[in-house]
Write an enzyme that holds these catalytic residues in place. Structure first.
Site, mmCIF file in Angstrom:
data_model
loop_
_atom_site.group_PDB
_atom_site.id
_atom_site.type_symbol
_atom_site.label_atom_id
_atom_site.label_comp_id
_atom_site.label_asym_id
_atom_site.label_seq_id
_atom_site.Cartn_x
_atom_site.Cartn_y
_atom_site.Cartn_z
ATOM 1 C CE LYS A 193 28.561 -28.602 -12.495
ATOM 2 N NZ LYS A 193 28.192 -27.651 -13.538
ATOM 3 C CE LYS A 246 31.540 -26.682 -10.821
ATOM 4 N NZ LYS A 246 30.731 -26.158 -11.888
HETATM 5 C C1 PBG Z 1 26.865 -24.610 -15.017
HETATM 6 C C2 PBG Z 1 27.941 -24.420 -14.015
HETATM 7 C C3 PBG Z 1 27.816 -24.353 -12.602
HETATM 8 C C4 PBG Z 1 29.092 -24.097 -12.125
HETATM 9 C C5 PBG Z 1 29.950 -24.052 -13.222
HETATM 10 N N1 PBG Z 1 29.218 -24.269 -14.377
HETATM 11 C C6 PBG Z 1 26.634 -24.395 -11.725
HETATM 12 C C7 PBG Z 1 25.823 -25.594 -11.554
HETATM 13 O O1 PBG Z 1 26.144 -26.685 -12.037
HETATM 14 O O2 PBG Z 1 24.780 -25.437 -10.930
HETATM 15 C C8 PBG Z 1 29.434 -23.896 -10.673
HETATM 16 C C9 PBG Z 1 30.572 -22.986 -10.418
HETATM 17 C C10 PBG Z 1 30.638 -22.393 -9.067
HETATM 18 O O3 PBG Z 1 29.843 -22.688 -8.154
HETATM 19 O O4 PBG Z 1 31.549 -21.568 -8.879
HETATM 20 N N2 PBG Z 1 26.494 -25.913 -15.244
HETATM 21 ZN ZN ZN Z 2 24.490 -26.076 -16.289
#
Ligand code: PBG
Ligand code: ZN
Length: 320
Positions: A193, A246
């Site tokens: 991620k 992601k």
């Molecule tokens: C929480 C999380 C996030 C997303 C999914 N789980 C946000 C982040 O990491 O700030 C992003 C999903 C999206 O932008 O649609 N950790």
């Molecule tokens: Zn988070």
């Protein structure tokens, strides 16, 4: 070689094109994100994500039944709690927003219920873990993740999706699940991620914007492809059942590489910013709505086995 080989033969008409089609979007592999807000009394549109709403628990019940009825097979739940504190303690409340939402979904639908597991919606700092001296303490955060995971499993969740990018999070969660006999609870790991600029609309939706700094000390640098593969490799060793890349569209190389290297299912998450870019272009008339099909197809073509994306509801509604 020409003239024996004529590629245009494959494109003569739509029936011919169909039989040559290499990639189809599999509706059963689309996953719809759903936001449930403990502070709301009804449903409210998220300003930066036209067509996507935050639901009160009441409205959520109707919505989730509707998704099931139209043929959505999978949802991933995100909760916005009433109370935030330094340790994100409402994340593992038996009666927390996600725990209740899981029970409602399991009681009223036949869908696969996935729950995102993180702390950024629950901490007053908006960070994905516990802050000590301005830095997220990895190992103390894992202890909270374990409590959160156990409470999700107790509520009956099918799949837990840890998204906080703490080292060892998959191992910690697998351990607590196994210790409590939840041997069939699946872990979908947000393995690679990235610290992306595409999460802005989500943070508005989930009220999870970091109150200071950024997430670069735990989420990945988007310059790093080999490091992404290392992250995936570690999650597999720690016991992940599904790995994830992601965001999605800017990271097709990694989806492809993950699929080539490993035999686990590869998920990808087309995130809020990707939705917003495409949706707003379509709404303003700048781009034809077939771009949604093209975007989703590109993810499956790259090697994704499943795709979390905010178009799922509309896509399934429009492709009966
Ligand atoms: C929480 C999380 C996030 C997303 C999914 N789980 C946000 C982040 O990491 O700030 C992003 C999903 C999206 O932008 O649609 N950790
Ligand atoms: Zn988070």
């Amino acid at each position: 070689m020409f003239p024996v080989e004529r590629m245009r033969r494959h494109r003569l008409n739509s029936n011919i094109r169909s039989i040559f089609k290499e990639t189809n979007i599999n509706k059963d592999k689309l996953i719809m994100p759903v936001f449930i807000d403990e502070n709301e009394k009804s449903k409210k549109e998220i300003k930066s994500m036209p067509g996507i709403y935050r639901y009160s628990l009441n409205d959520y019940e109707n919505y989730i039944k509707y998704l099931d009825d139209i043929g959505v097979k999978n949802v991933i739940l995100f909760g916005i709690p009433k109370n935030k504190d330094s340790t994100g303690s409402s994340s593992y409340d038996k009666n927390g927003i996600v725990q209740n939402a899981i029970r409602i979904a399991k009681d009223n639908t036949k869908m696969n219920i996935i729950a995102d597991l993180c702390l950024c919606e629950y901490t007053d700092t908006g960070h994905c873990g516990i802050i000590e001296n301005g830095y997220v303490n990895n190992d103390k955060t894992l202890e909270i993740y374990q409590k959160e995971a156990l409470s999700y499993a107790d509520a009956g969740v099918d799949i837990i999706a840890p998204s906080g990018m703490m080292d060892g999070q998959v191992k910690a969660i697998r351990e607590i699940l196994d210790k409590n006999n939840y041997i069939n609870t699946i872990i979908m790991a947000y393995s690679s991620k990235f610290a992306s600029n595409l999460y802005g609309p989500f943070r508005e939706a989930a009220d999870s914007t970091p109150q200071f700094g950024d997430r670069k000390s735990y989420q990945m640098d988007y310059s790093n492809g080999r490091e992404a593969i290392r992250e995936i490799d570690l999650d597999i060793k720690e016991g992940a059942d599904i790995i994830m890349v992601k965001p999605a569209l800017f990271y097709l190389d990694l989806i492809h590489e993950a699929k080539r290297l490993y035999n686990l299912p590869v998920a990808t998450y087309m995130v809020s910013g990707e939705y917003t870019m495409i949706k707003n272009s379509v709404l303003s008339g700048l781009l034809n709505e077939n771009i949604i099909d093209e975007a989703l197809t590109s993810l499956f073509r790259a090697g994704a086995d499943m795709v979390i994306n905010y178009f799922t509801e509309d896509y399934i509604k429009n492709h009966k």
